[in-house]
Design a protein around this motif. Structure first.
Motif, mmCIF file in Angstrom:
data_model
loop_
_atom_site.group_PDB
_atom_site.id
_atom_site.type_symbol
_atom_site.label_atom_id
_atom_site.label_comp_id
_atom_site.label_asym_id
_atom_site.label_seq_id
_atom_site.Cartn_x
_atom_site.Cartn_y
_atom_site.Cartn_z
ATOM 1 N N GLU A 144 8.845 15.131 50.065
ATOM 2 C CA GLU A 144 8.876 13.247 49.865
ATOM 3 C C GLU A 144 8.768 13.114 48.138
ATOM 4 O OE1 GLU A 144 6.853 10.586 52.252
ATOM 5 O OE2 GLU A 144 6.838 12.368 53.569
ATOM 6 N N ASN A 145 7.791 13.566 47.499
ATOM 7 C CA ASN A 145 7.318 13.179 46.714
ATOM 8 C C ASN A 145 9.085 13.467 45.017
ATOM 9 O OD1 ASN A 145 5.183 12.376 46.799
ATOM 10 N ND2 ASN A 145 4.080 13.836 46.355
ATOM 11 N N ASP A 146 9.450 14.409 45.199
ATOM 12 C CA ASP A 146 10.717 14.804 44.881
ATOM 13 C C ASP A 146 11.644 14.393 45.089
ATOM 14 O OD1 ASP A 146 8.745 17.447 45.877
ATOM 15 O OD2 ASP A 146 10.311 18.181 44.480
ATOM 16 N N TYR A 147 11.995 13.655 46.467
ATOM 17 C CA TYR A 147 13.686 13.018 46.588
ATOM 18 C C TYR A 147 12.620 11.652 46.274
ATOM 19 C CZ TYR A 147 16.395 9.976 49.477
ATOM 20 O OH TYR A 147 17.754 9.786 49.365
ATOM 21 N N VAL A 175 15.373 10.762 42.954
ATOM 22 C CA VAL A 175 17.240 10.729 43.430
ATOM 23 C C VAL A 175 16.339 8.722 43.675
ATOM 24 C CG1 VAL A 175 18.004 10.596 45.584
ATOM 25 C CG2 VAL A 175 17.166 12.485 45.198
ATOM 26 N N PHE A 176 15.385 8.138 44.601
ATOM 27 C CA PHE A 176 15.358 7.613 45.054
ATOM 28 C C PHE A 176 14.647 5.771 43.778
ATOM 29 C CE2 PHE A 176 12.948 3.653 47.892
ATOM 30 C CZ PHE A 176 14.309 3.264 47.504
ATOM 31 N N GLN A 177 13.836 6.666 42.546
ATOM 32 C CA GLN A 177 13.498 5.922 41.678
ATOM 33 C C GLN A 177 14.517 6.049 40.574
ATOM 34 O OE1 GLN A 177 10.756 3.700 41.635
ATOM 35 N NE2 GLN A 177 12.000 2.861 40.310
ATOM 36 N N PRO A 178 15.305 6.506 40.464
ATOM 37 C CA PRO A 178 16.744 6.795 39.238
ATOM 38 C C PRO A 178 17.299 5.825 40.323
ATOM 39 C CG PRO A 178 15.858 8.964 39.910
ATOM 40 C CD PRO A 178 14.937 7.660 40.197
ATOM 41 N N MET A 179 17.653 5.702 41.886
ATOM 42 C CA MET A 179 18.426 4.699 42.172
ATOM 43 C C MET A 179 18.505 3.665 42.109
ATOM 44 S SD MET A 179 19.319 4.847 46.446
ATOM 45 C CE MET A 179 18.038 3.757 46.383
ATOM 46 N N LEU A 180 17.133 3.004 42.271
ATOM 47 C CA LEU A 180 16.381 1.664 42.034
ATOM 48 C C LEU A 180 16.687 1.129 40.384
ATOM 49 C CD1 LEU A 180 13.437 1.399 44.223
ATOM 50 C CD2 LEU A 180 15.461 0.760 45.168
ATOM 51 N N ASP A 181 16.587 2.046 39.825
ATOM 52 C CA ASP A 181 16.785 1.786 38.316
ATOM 53 C C ASP A 181 17.968 1.293 38.372
ATOM 54 O OD1 ASP A 181 13.951 2.216 37.302
ATOM 55 O OD2 ASP A 181 14.067 4.072 36.872
ATOM 56 N N MET A 182 18.934 2.122 38.315
ATOM 57 C CA MET A 182 20.218 2.132 38.018
ATOM 58 C C MET A 182 21.111 0.712 38.901
ATOM 59 S SD MET A 182 21.868 5.372 38.062
ATOM 60 C CE MET A 182 23.996 5.817 37.841
ATOM 61 N N TYR A 183 20.734 0.373 40.247
ATOM 62 C CA TYR A 183 20.959 -0.695 40.523
ATOM 63 C C TYR A 183 20.445 -1.900 39.620
ATOM 64 C CZ TYR A 183 23.247 0.473 45.137
ATOM 65 O OH TYR A 183 24.005 0.927 45.542
ATOM 66 N N ALA A 184 18.835 -1.747 39.640
ATOM 67 C CA ALA A 184 18.352 -3.096 38.652
ATOM 68 C C ALA A 184 19.415 -3.387 37.253
ATOM 69 C CB ALA A 184 16.653 -2.624 38.399
ATOM 70 N N ASN A 185 19.909 -2.317 36.758
ATOM 71 C CA ASN A 185 20.767 -2.296 35.630
ATOM 72 C C ASN A 185 22.010 -2.782 36.050
ATOM 73 O OD1 ASN A 185 19.222 -1.994 33.236
ATOM 74 N ND2 ASN A 185 18.260 0.027 34.188
ATOM 75 N N GLY A 186 22.460 -3.584 37.557
ATOM 76 C CA GLY A 186 23.964 -3.614 37.397
ATOM 77 C C GLY A 186 24.990 -2.389 37.620
ATOM 78 N N LEU A 187 24.604 -1.716 37.762
ATOM 79 C CA LEU A 187 24.899 -0.020 38.306
ATOM 80 C C LEU A 187 25.480 0.300 39.122
ATOM 81 C CD1 LEU A 187 23.784 2.369 35.338
ATOM 82 C CD2 LEU A 187 25.840 1.118 34.928
ATOM 83 N N THR A 188 26.291 0.951 40.237
ATOM 84 C CA THR A 188 26.329 1.349 41.405
ATOM 85 C C THR A 188 26.173 3.019 41.453
ATOM 86 O OG1 THR A 188 28.385 -0.310 41.425
ATOM 87 C CG2 THR A 188 27.924 1.740 43.583
ATOM 88 N N THR A 207 21.138 17.838 44.213
ATOM 89 C CA THR A 207 21.527 18.228 43.229
ATOM 90 C C THR A 207 20.249 18.312 42.769
ATOM 91 O OG1 THR A 207 23.164 16.734 42.468
ATOM 92 C CG2 THR A 207 21.802 18.021 40.787
ATOM 93 N N PHE A 208 18.620 17.846 43.210
ATOM 94 C CA PHE A 208 17.251 17.533 42.900
ATOM 95 C C PHE A 208 16.800 18.074 45.102
ATOM 96 C CE2 PHE A 208 19.108 14.886 39.371
ATOM 97 C CZ PHE A 208 19.267 15.323 39.086
ATOM 98 N N VAL A 209 16.935 18.276 45.207
ATOM 99 C CA VAL A 209 16.248 17.972 46.911
ATOM 100 C C VAL A 209 17.239 19.609 47.049
ATOM 101 C CG1 VAL A 209 15.152 17.041 48.889
ATOM 102 C CG2 VAL A 209 15.384 15.620 46.689
#
Length: 415
Positions: free
Chosen positions: A100-103, A107-120, A129-131
């Motif tokens: 869970e921590n790795d994910y 995965v999850f936090q970088p996804m949120l960061d990208m959405y917050a910056n208008g990316l998909t 890749t990471f898990v």
């Protein structure tokens, strides 16, 4: 099961590649089991003949799964029980590991960061890749030692060895309608020599038939669609799920006149992250005016002004692009010099293609320019043979030569 499987794939050769290799009888074989039919059949293929087969189940998420029904069984609990039942039926142990921590961190936090910056973003690629092929491989390396085990997964792709070089390459699956090679295009290629993807040699009906023939309870279990915790979120929709993690950032929905550059405001959005390029916008426009009558689509997300730009009709020119940049691009198993040589020859042969979504029709590439970066990575600028709809910054652009995956990288710009 192994002999039945071997007979099915014996004639499914790929030009220039050997048939899928198999372990020696007493090798350690670890099967990543999700509780689904594909990974269960992958385990069944090896469980009868090989004595050192184990399953391993990864729990990557355990937060509230059903916000409208807290008493509903979370999908990870059901899948873990299914994996255990399959292991018991096949007489193989199934281990449990929590990532869970790795994910969350990779995965999850970088996804949120990208959405917050208008990316998909594409969390499925990063999860692999990471898990699934990152944290899991690190765990197994520590437990068994590198090169002392085989990792088996139920993904619809193939790892085959080239006849001339004996190098292991990632290829599309035999079943093109289920192919998952796009989602594996960032996986570290140094694990390919010990990675087996047996399901990639089969079509889905054959997988279910094999599951039925060996008595698996989950032979007819429906395929998972998307991310488990999103399926079971409040309304079963990704946008509603993201509302629990991303703040509303209201901005204007606008049109921009292509001739006068005049901007008109038509409404408000609650966050650029809740829209993607090419998406239909449910906004009330003056249907009595022929200039505005029709269906409207997102053509641009302007992060600087926090504006959502919309255009009329799904085939509007503003939704199409013919050029894009990908960077950094990560080649699989080759250096950037070899990548450039392969691409140059493939351009001549017209076998170099792009996918920026899984399962889309491959897009032929007209021109490809390279700019070397550090760490065996490169920035690519591609010109496509034909304009393509809704190529979005943040998506992964994956290159193929025929069946072979050359690698992928994040799309940074389109025009």
């Amino acid at each position: 099961m192994l002999s039945k499987y071997s007979s099915l794939i014996s004639k499914r050769v790929v030009n220039g590649y050997n048939v899928q290799r198999l372990p020696s009888k007493f090798d350690n074989i670890i099967v990543a089991m999700s509780g689904g039919v594909d990974s269960s059949v992958a385990a069944a293929i090896f469980s009868e003949y090989y004595p050192n087969v184990r399953g391993i189940y990864m729990q990557n998420w355990s937060q509230s799964q059903s916000l409208d029904d807290p008493n509903k069984e979370p999908c990870y609990e059901k899948d873990w029980k299914d994996a255990c039942r399959v292991g018991e039926h096949l007489n193989i142990p199934v281990d449990f590991i929590n990532f869970e921590n790795d994910y969350w961190n990779n995965v999850f936090q970088p996804m949120l960061d990208m959405y917050a910056n208008g990316l998909t973003p594409n969390p499925d690629i990063n999860c692999n890749t990471f898990v699934k092929f990152g944290s899991l491989v690190e765990h197994l390396d520590n437990k068994y030692g590198k090169d002392n085990y085989w990792l088996v997964s139920g993904h619809y792709s193939r790892i085959l060895n080239e006849i001339n070089s004996d190098a292991s390459h990632l290829l599309r699956s035999y079943d093109k309608g289920k192919d998952q090679s796009y989602y594996l295009s960032q996986v570290a290629s140094n694990i390919f020599p010990r990675l087996l993807l047996p399901i990639g040699n089969l079509i889905k009906p054959e997988v279910r038939s094999l599951a039925t023939s060996c008595g698996l309870e989950n032979a007819n279990k429906p395929d998972s669609q998307g991310i488990c915790f999103v399926n079971n979120s409040q309304h079963g929709k990704f946008k509603n799920f993201l509302k629990h993690y991303l703040t509303a950032d209201e901005g204007n929905i606008v049109t921009i006149d292509s001739k006068t550059n005049e901007k008109k405001i038509w409404g408000k959005h609650s966050g650029l992250w809740s829209y993607t390029i090419g998406q239909k916008v449910g906004i009330s426009m003056p249907q009595g005016d022929p200039n505005y009558k029709g269906t409207w689509f997102v053509s641009e997300k302007n992060k600087t002004s926090n504006e959502l730009v919309i255009v009329k009709n799904g085939d509007n020119e503003a939704l199409y692009n013919k050029k894009l940049s990908i960077g950094p691009f990560k080649p699989l198993g080759i250096d950037t010099i070899a990548l450039q040589a392969l691409c140059k020859n493939a351009l001549k042969d017209k076998t170099l293609v792009l996918q920026y979504r899984s399962l889309q029709t491959p897009i032929h590439i007209k021109e490809c320019e390279f700019k070397d970066l550090d760490n065996n990575e490169v920035e690519l600028t591609l010109e496509l043979n034909t304009k393509q709809r809704a190529i979005v910054a943040g998506q992964y652009g994956c290159l193929y030569i025929n069946e072979r995956v050359l690698g992928s990288g994040t799309i940074s710009k389109t025009w």
